[in-house]
Design a protein around this motif. Structure first.
Motif, PDB file in Angstrom:
ATOM      1  N   UNK A   1       0.841  -1.197   0.000  1.00 19.32           N
ATOM      2  CA  UNK A   1       0.000   0.000   0.000  1.00 19.32           C
ATOM      3  C   UNK A   1       0.873   1.242   0.000  1.00 19.32           C
ATOM      4  N   UNK A   2       0.511   2.227  -0.789  1.00 18.41           N
ATOM      5  CA  UNK A   2       1.321   3.444  -0.906  1.00 18.41           C
ATOM      6  C   UNK A   2       1.109   4.393   0.265  1.00 18.41           C
ATOM      7  N   UNK A   3       0.113   4.102   1.093  1.00 18.50           N
ATOM      8  CA  UNK A   3      -0.104   4.897   2.307  1.00 18.50           C
ATOM      9  C   UNK A   3      -0.729   3.998   3.361  1.00 18.50           C
ATOM     10  N   UNK A   4      -0.639   4.363   4.621  1.00 19.54           N
ATOM     11  CA  UNK A   4      -1.221   3.525   5.670  1.00 19.54           C
ATOM     12  C   UNK A   4      -2.705   3.278   5.448  1.00 19.54           C
ATOM     13  N   UNK A   5      -3.142   2.057   5.767  1.00 19.89           N
ATOM     14  CA  UNK A   5      -4.548   1.689   5.696  1.00 19.89           C
ATOM     15  C   UNK A   5      -5.094   1.732   7.116  1.00 19.89           C
ATOM     16  N   UNK A   6      -6.180   2.474   7.330  1.00 20.88           N
ATOM     17  CA  UNK A   6      -6.697   2.712   8.685  1.00 20.88           C
ATOM     18  C   UNK A   6      -8.100   2.138   8.826  1.00 20.88           C
ATOM     19  N   UNK A   7      -8.345   1.424   9.920  1.00 24.16           N
ATOM     20  CA  UNK A   7      -9.667   0.868  10.203  1.00 24.16           C
ATOM     21  C   UNK A   7      -9.709  -0.624   9.949  1.00 24.16           C
ATOM     22  N   UNK A   8     -10.339  -1.377  10.863  1.00 25.63           N
ATOM     23  CA  UNK A   8     -10.336  -2.831  10.766  1.00 25.63           C
ATOM     24  C   UNK A   8     -10.944  -3.342   9.462  1.00 25.63           C
ATOM     25  N   UNK A   9     -12.075  -2.777   9.045  1.00 20.79           N
ATOM     26  CA  UNK A   9     -12.723  -3.246   7.815  1.00 20.79           C
ATOM     27  C   UNK A   9     -11.831  -3.017   6.598  1.00 20.79           C
ATOM     28  N   UNK A  10     -11.227  -1.839   6.519  1.00 19.29           N
ATOM     29  CA  UNK A  10     -10.359  -1.537   5.371  1.00 19.29           C
ATOM     30  C   UNK A  10      -9.108  -2.398   5.375  1.00 19.29           C
ATOM     31  N   UNK A  11      -8.544  -2.600   6.561  1.00 15.17           N
ATOM     32  CA  UNK A  11      -7.358  -3.451   6.658  1.00 15.17           C
ATOM     33  C   UNK A  11      -7.689  -4.874   6.237  1.00 15.17           C
ATOM     34  N   UNK A  12      -8.829  -5.369   6.682  1.00 13.67           N
ATOM     35  CA  UNK A  12      -9.235  -6.727   6.332  1.00 13.67           C
ATOM     36  C   UNK A  12      -9.435  -6.868   4.824  1.00 13.67           C
ATOM     37  N   UNK A  13     -10.094  -5.886   4.206  1.00 13.78           N
ATOM     38  CA  UNK A  13     -10.300  -5.944   2.751  1.00 13.78           C
ATOM     39  C   UNK A  13      -8.978  -5.882   2.008  1.00 13.78           C
ATOM     40  N   UNK A  14      -8.083  -5.049   2.486  1.00 12.14           N
ATOM     41  CA  UNK A  14      -6.786  -4.943   1.815  1.00 12.14           C
ATOM     42  C   UNK A  14      -6.014  -6.252   1.927  1.00 12.14           C
ATOM     43  N   UNK A  15      -6.003  -6.839   3.102  1.00 13.83           N
ATOM     44  CA  UNK A  15      -5.276  -8.090   3.295  1.00 13.83           C
ATOM     45  C   UNK A  15      -5.886  -9.212   2.475  1.00 13.83           C
TER      46      UNK A  15
END
Length: 354
Positions: free
Chosen positions: A271-285
């Motif tokens: 990711x080019x910038x930090x991912x914030x929030x459990x839902x967003x982190x889960x989707x990114x992972x």
């Protein structure tokens, strides 16, 4: 004021308690050895430097300079690494420090440890300023280089906290001089007067820098750090959920405000910038796992004195994941995928604050 415009002071006379003599920039005599490697191992096929364990010219019993340097080498490496976040740059700093130390008249040195710390600090501060400029053009977030560490580092609570990738990521937001002062004072408990001499500021100015840096760091680090037991439990839950593809299990272990920071250095997907929030982190992972085309397996280990995972896809290391845990839930994930930063995770690096 931008402290990047301020250079470290000129080297003091040789009879000072710390710091190299005025002519320390001159190349050392040819009979002086090159600084020994941090892990003490020597492979003549890959490392042309003399082996201090077998070469008579570098035998600590006959060379007081080598003996003193080796006695404090782990400390000097830790100082440089904590300031720079890069083992390779820390090794270069130690090489530069050795070149200066090799010219010193030891009879005039009252405190070799303090002397060597000052030399190392000056070289690290110079390199930190250059490294800061390189980081400005770095693709995506810049995370410190993770190090596989021995159990004794984890047992030193203060050292392990200050060496954590979470804390070192915060240190990236300080100016070079603020970082140097914070590291020397908070991590290594160096006197204000010695720090002032090392960075070319007055003791009063150093106290102000230390106060400002401490406020900045304290505002961003966990107020209630997890116990080692809580941290390991959270890591085990995360690893189990990741390996089984249990997305709900992952969500359960993530705090709502979790931050995911990944560093691919332009060489690996991140990711080019930090991912914030459990839902967003889960989707990114979940999306990253799909793109990887395979299941990642996690090996629990100690990274920078703290619980971490070495993630592999098959036999290939995909990256190193460090955690910040508060109230038994993960509030920070720091994933280093840049292959150039994964060279120190298969053998332990000696670190110490003493």
């Amino acid at each position: 004021m931008d402290d990047q415009a301020t250079d470290p002071p000129a080297d003091p006379p040789a009879d000072a308690s710390v710091g190299p003599p005025a002519d320390a920039s001159v190349d050392p005599p040819t009979d002086r050895p090159v600084a020994p490697a941090t892990d003490r191992r020597h492979d003549p096929e890959t490392d042309p430097r003399p082996d201090p364990a077998s070469d008579p010219a570098t035998d600590p019993a006959t060379d007081p300079a080598t003996e003193a340097f080796l006695a404090h080498r782990d400390l000097l490496f830790t100082v440089a690494y904590e300031m720079l976040g890069s083992a390779a740059d820390a090794e270069d700093v130690l090489q530069e420090a050795w070149l200066r130390w090799a010219k010193v008249d030891l009879a005039q040195v009252r405190d070799p440890r303090a002397y060597l710390v000052r030399i190392t600090t000056r070289q690290a501060l110079n390199r930190l300023r250059a490294l800061k400029r390189r980081k400005e053009s770095y693709l995506g977030p810049w995370l410190p280089e993770p190090l596989l560490t021995a159990p004794d580092v984890a047992e030193d609570v203060e050292l392990s906290e200050n060496l954590s990738l979470a804390l070192m990521f915060i240190l990236e937001t300080l100016s070079p001089t603020e970082r140097a002062v914070f590291v020397l004072r908070e991590v290594f408990e160096i006197d204000y007067e010695d720090i002032a001499a090392a960075i070319g500021r007055s003791p009063a100015a150093v106290r102000q820098l230390a106060y400002r840096a401490r406020l900045h760091v304290d505002a961003r680090r966990p107020r209630t750090p997890a116990s080692p037991e809580e941290a390991w439990a959270a890591l085990d839950s995360f690893r189990s959920a990741l390996e089984t593809g249990d997305l709900q299990g992952l969500l359960d272990v993530l705090a709502p405000e979790v931050v995911f920071v990944s560093d691919g250095g332009g060489l690996r997907l991140a990711a080019l910038r930090p991912v914030v929030g459990a839902d967003k982190v889960l989707r990114y992972m979940a999306g990253s796992l799909d793109k990887a085309g395979g299941v990642l397996t996690g090996e629990t280990t100690t990274v920078n004195g703290n619980p971490g995972l070495i993630l592999r896809q098959g036999d290939v290391i995909d990256g190193v994941l460090a955690f910040r845990v508060e109230n038994a839930r993960v509030t920070g994930l720091y994933y280093v995928r840049n292959p150039e930063k994964l060279t120190r995770v298969e053998s332990e690096t000696a670190l110490t604050s003493r």
